[in-house]
Design a protein around this motif. Sequence first.
Motif, PDB file in Angstrom:
ATOM      1  N   UNK A  71     -12.949 -18.930 -24.586  1.00  0.00           N
ATOM      2  CA  UNK A  71     -14.215 -19.534 -24.222  1.00  0.00           C
ATOM      3  C   UNK A  71     -15.125 -19.963 -25.356  1.00  0.00           C
ATOM      4  N   UNK A  72     -15.899 -21.015 -25.482  1.00  0.00           N
ATOM      5  CA  UNK A  72     -16.688 -21.172 -26.550  1.00  0.00           C
ATOM      6  C   UNK A  72     -18.298 -21.029 -26.091  1.00  0.00           C
ATOM      7  N   UNK A 115     -10.291 -25.834 -25.227  1.00  0.00           N
ATOM      8  CA  UNK A 115     -11.119 -24.501 -25.041  1.00  0.00           C
ATOM      9  C   UNK A 115     -12.384 -24.822 -24.203  1.00  0.00           C
ATOM     10  N   UNK A 116     -12.465 -24.453 -22.852  1.00  0.00           N
ATOM     11  CA  UNK A 116     -13.999 -24.480 -22.154  1.00  0.00           C
ATOM     12  C   UNK A 116     -15.076 -24.234 -23.026  1.00  0.00           C
ATOM     13  N   UNK A 138     -12.935 -14.278 -19.381  1.00  0.00           N
ATOM     14  CA  UNK A 138     -12.188 -14.821 -20.632  1.00  0.00           C
ATOM     15  C   UNK A 138     -11.818 -13.557 -21.584  1.00  0.00           C
ATOM     16  N   UNK A 139     -10.725 -13.717 -22.349  1.00  0.00           N
ATOM     17  CA  UNK A 139     -10.540 -12.420 -23.227  1.00  0.00           C
ATOM     18  C   UNK A 139     -10.961 -12.798 -24.734  1.00  0.00           C
ATOM     19  N   UNK A 140     -11.369 -13.799 -25.026  1.00  0.00           N
ATOM     20  CA  UNK A 140     -11.846 -14.209 -26.174  1.00  0.00           C
ATOM     21  C   UNK A 140     -13.202 -15.074 -26.224  1.00  0.00           C
ATOM     22  N   UNK A 141     -14.126 -14.700 -26.708  1.00  0.00           N
ATOM     23  CA  UNK A 141     -15.398 -15.757 -26.631  1.00  0.00           C
ATOM     24  C   UNK A 141     -15.829 -16.164 -28.134  1.00  0.00           C
ATOM     25  N   UNK A 142     -15.499 -17.274 -28.608  1.00  0.00           N
ATOM     26  CA  UNK A 142     -15.967 -17.981 -29.818  1.00  0.00           C
ATOM     27  C   UNK A 142     -17.557 -18.152 -29.620  1.00  0.00           C
ATOM     28  N   UNK A 143     -18.348 -17.337 -30.211  1.00  0.00           N
ATOM     29  CA  UNK A 143     -19.976 -17.823 -30.184  1.00  0.00           C
ATOM     30  C   UNK A 143     -20.199 -18.674 -31.262  1.00  0.00           C
ATOM     31  N   UNK A 144     -20.944 -19.913 -30.975  1.00  0.00           N
ATOM     32  CA  UNK A 144     -21.153 -20.748 -32.168  1.00  0.00           C
ATOM     33  C   UNK A 144     -22.788 -20.857 -32.218  1.00  0.00           C
ATOM     34  N   UNK A 145     -23.550 -20.506 -33.190  1.00  0.00           N
ATOM     35  CA  UNK A 145     -24.686 -20.709 -33.433  1.00  0.00           C
ATOM     36  C   UNK A 145     -25.731 -19.831 -32.130  1.00  0.00           C
ATOM     37  N   UNK A 146     -25.405 -18.748 -31.856  1.00  0.00           N
ATOM     38  CA  UNK A 146     -26.249 -17.838 -30.795  1.00  0.00           C
ATOM     39  C   UNK A 146     -26.037 -16.474 -31.083  1.00  0.00           C
TER      40      UNK A 146
END
Length: 615
Positions: A231-232, A256-257, A292-300
């Motif tokens: 998840x992003x 990726x959602x 989710x098992x992997x969270x890609x955090x972009x700019x947060x």
Amino acid sequence: MPCLTTAQALVRFLGTQWSERDGERRRAIPGMWGIFGHGNVCALSAALSEPACALEFHQPKHEQAMVHAALGYAKATRRLATFACTASIGPGATNLVTGAATATVNRLPALLLPADTYASRLQGPVLQQLQHPTARDWTVNESLRPVCRFFDRITRPEQLLDALPEAMRVLLDPAETGAVCVSLAQDVQGEAYDFPDAFFAPRVWRVARREPDREELAAVASALRRAQRPLVIAGGGVRHAAAEDALRVLADGLGIPVAETSAGKGAFHGELALGGVGVNGTAAANQVAAETDLVLCAGTRLTDFTTGSRSLFQHPDVRFASLNVAAGDAAVLGSLPLVADARAGLEALAAELSGWHAPPAAATAARAARERWDARLAADLEPRPGEALTQGRVLRALNARAGAGDWVVAAAGSPPGDLLKTWEVPAGGAAHIEFGFSCMGHELPAALGIRLAQPDAGEVLAVIGDGTLLMAPSELATAAQERLRVVVVVLVNGGYQSIHGLQRSYVGRSFGNEFRTRDGDGLTGPVLAIDHAGLARSLGCAAHEARDLEELDAALDAARQHDGPTVVVCPVDPRRALPDTGAWWDLGVAAVSEIPETAALAAAHRERGRQRWLG
């Protein structure tokens, strides 16, 4: 070497500063907002009024509001420009504190120029001076230190040579930006000095896109390849870095959602868009986040509203990877850090993962969750027999009319959460939902700043409650004075109903949150009758009342034709909230209470919490 006063040198320097990113150059400080008092009127106003001054001057009605206007301008320019804000000594200076905190919490630049007491001290304690018993050099401006990213006090003219370049560096550094304060001793503002010519040469501050470290990039890419349900989460950094296209390429290309924070609202459009995540988020985003098992955090920076106070992510092996230009924000929740500009990082990740695609189950689950949520929300927004206009239906009606170039602005109470749940940012449109500091009174001046930054944009809609209007209506007069076309939609529910709903849910009774007249020993009488439209008209705005959707449409039509600010007053049902989406938020509920209902509600709340240590 021109002989100039400190104030003249300050104004001349700011007028020659430019920012540049991706070859696009703009004035870094195009103007100054200010309210004058004895601390800044004699020298600084004189400098601003000189014909050679390159700064456009704007006059707010409250010092806090001018900082919020600077933040709206900064958001609309993707942090490449902001306003300077000057205030007088004493209460004028301390009125900047809330705006400064809003700036720093939200990682948005604002330049504060408060006046200060006399450097010479010959005058004795002066009007509005704080006398500290053990620190003679302290003034009320010390209150700005903890809420600013940079603070300096000018007690000699030549100190500008050191202070101003550093102030500009911090303002335009994406990893450090926030409120910057240069405190100006009032006597020194008028003192003269032979400043070097080079100090006033035009300077371009290049806002570089930091590229990701190869080892960090490889580690994040490897984690994504192993993920079954990635998840992003897109935050405000995606917007600031103009990384929307890079996010779309990565998410669509890899399957990726994407969920959004309040600051990231509008960062992603597509069939894998889940909407807002967390306490104010959609049921779709929260369900996917829980699995989710992997969270890609972009700019947060992953605040508690985004993570459900760290209870939202329930997969036993969930991991986080954080792409952020600030190293501290990239390390939250034990994340694999990817310290980089959001656009550069997303582009590098997409290239690194070329040929890989997330397991199809991730996208399938996301689409199904979004379909269920959309159907549930649509059913909830259907009018019910005898029901008054609701906040959700007003927002849906506004959204139906929103087009390319339109902005929506919100900051406090229930509008930010309801917008995060319901609003679909149109292509070419934008959203500014200030929920880092959730500052009442931010919305209207921020909308003015956005309009100043984008005079040719579509509508700029500020959505506020009647509580916010009553707390800070004065910038309606500024909007009229500046002839700025903004539309303020006031949702009248007779109180601070967002926090009132929280109180009813966890205390079990109503106390002190509705605008009721005093009846006996308490504020329990009828709801106060207030002419909100009349208030707006008295401050120079066009105003309309809308009690149903037909009247709302007519009011919005009139607003689009009006060359100036318009206020649309919408009475709404104070109890009708949008559907709960299951996220938990940690609250300071009562550990013990003499009221059985309060004790029971508090205990039930604590039992629901499934907080986890996530690293």
